[in-house]
Design a protein around this motif. Structure first.
Motif, short mmCIF file in Angstrom:
data_model
loop_
_atom_site.label_atom_id
_atom_site.label_comp_id
_atom_site.label_asym_id
_atom_site.label_seq_id
_atom_site.Cartn_x
_atom_site.Cartn_y
_atom_site.Cartn_z
N ALA A 5 1.06 39.99 -1.43
CA ALA A 5 2.42 40.43 -1.17
C ALA A 5 3.40 39.27 -1.30
O ALA A 5 4.50 39.43 -1.84
CB ALA A 5 2.51 41.05 0.22
N LYS A 6 2.99 38.10 -0.82
CA LYS A 6 3.84 36.91 -0.93
C LYS A 6 4.05 36.54 -2.40
O LYS A 6 5.17 36.25 -2.82
CB LYS A 6 3.20 35.75 -0.17
N LEU A 7 2.98 36.57 -3.18
CA LEU A 7 3.05 36.25 -4.61
C LEU A 7 4.01 37.19 -5.32
O LEU A 7 4.88 36.76 -6.09
CB LEU A 7 1.66 36.34 -5.24
N ILE A 8 3.91 38.48 -5.05
CA ILE A 8 4.77 39.47 -5.71
C ILE A 8 6.20 39.36 -5.19
O ILE A 8 7.16 39.40 -5.97
CB ILE A 8 4.19 40.88 -5.53
N GLY A 9 6.37 39.17 -3.90
CA GLY A 9 7.71 39.02 -3.34
C GLY A 9 8.45 37.83 -3.91
O GLY A 9 9.62 37.93 -4.29
N VAL A 10 7.77 36.70 -3.97
CA VAL A 10 8.39 35.50 -4.55
C VAL A 10 8.63 35.71 -6.05
O VAL A 10 9.63 35.24 -6.60
CB VAL A 10 7.54 34.24 -4.27
N GLY A 11 7.74 36.47 -6.70
CA GLY A 11 7.94 36.79 -8.11
C GLY A 11 9.24 37.56 -8.33
O GLY A 11 9.96 37.32 -9.31
N TYR A 12 9.57 38.44 -7.41
CA TYR A 12 10.84 39.16 -7.52
C TYR A 12 12.03 38.25 -7.22
O TYR A 12 13.11 38.44 -7.78
CB TYR A 12 10.84 40.43 -6.67
N LEU A 13 11.85 37.26 -6.37
CA LEU A 13 12.91 36.27 -6.17
C LEU A 13 13.14 35.47 -7.45
O LEU A 13 14.29 35.19 -7.82
CB LEU A 13 12.55 35.31 -5.03
N VAL A 14 12.06 35.12 -8.13
CA VAL A 14 12.18 34.43 -9.42
C VAL A 14 12.88 35.35 -10.42
O VAL A 14 13.71 34.89 -11.22
CB VAL A 14 10.81 33.95 -9.93
#
Length: 135
Positions: A5-14
């Motif tokens: 979830a963290k990986l995907i969430g930060v991916g959306y921030l990127v």
């Protein structure tokens, strides 16, 4: 927090940083008078290419910073899958936007692929930087 979830969430921030960088690049091209308001065909593709090329350094910095500070990758080998997931998020979202608003032709632009590579490369460079600092 779950690592996926963290990986995907930060991916959306990127992704948001990518869209902001593209907006700033298109604004710069427009203010400089390099792209007509009603650009179509080759002129539109030229504009998309330059927009993506101008956005790429900002995208690289956003990806690097996110991988380094938020995900805290430790090695280049650990960072590469992170960058590839983020590039996938950015690519799929751009494709959905392109299908929705009729700009899917952006994928004919080499600049689009440079920008997507910048997403993956930024994360990899963060891992490489941390690796070298640890040595």
């Amino acid at each position: 927090m779950n690592e996926t979830a963290k990986l995907i969430g930060v991916g959306y921030l990127v992704l948001v940083a990518t869209l902001v960088a593209e907006f700033l690049a298109s604004l710069a091209l427009g203010l400089a008078g390099l792209v007509p308001q009603d650009a179509v065909g080759g002129a539109w593709l030229w504009a998309v290419t330059w927009m993506m090329l101008l956005a790429a350094p900002l995208v690289l910095a956003a990806s690097f910073g996110s991988a380094y500070a938020l995900i805290k990758v430790n090695t280049a080998a650990e960072a590469l899958p992170v960058g590839l997931v983020w590039a996938g998020i950015a690519g799929l979202t751009h494709a959905m936007i392109g299908l929705g608003n009729g700009t899917i032709g952006m994928f004919a632009s080499p600049g689009t692929y440079v920008m997507l590579a910048a997403v993956a490369l930024g994360a990899w460079l963060a891992g490489r930087h941390r690796e070298r600092r640890a040595a």
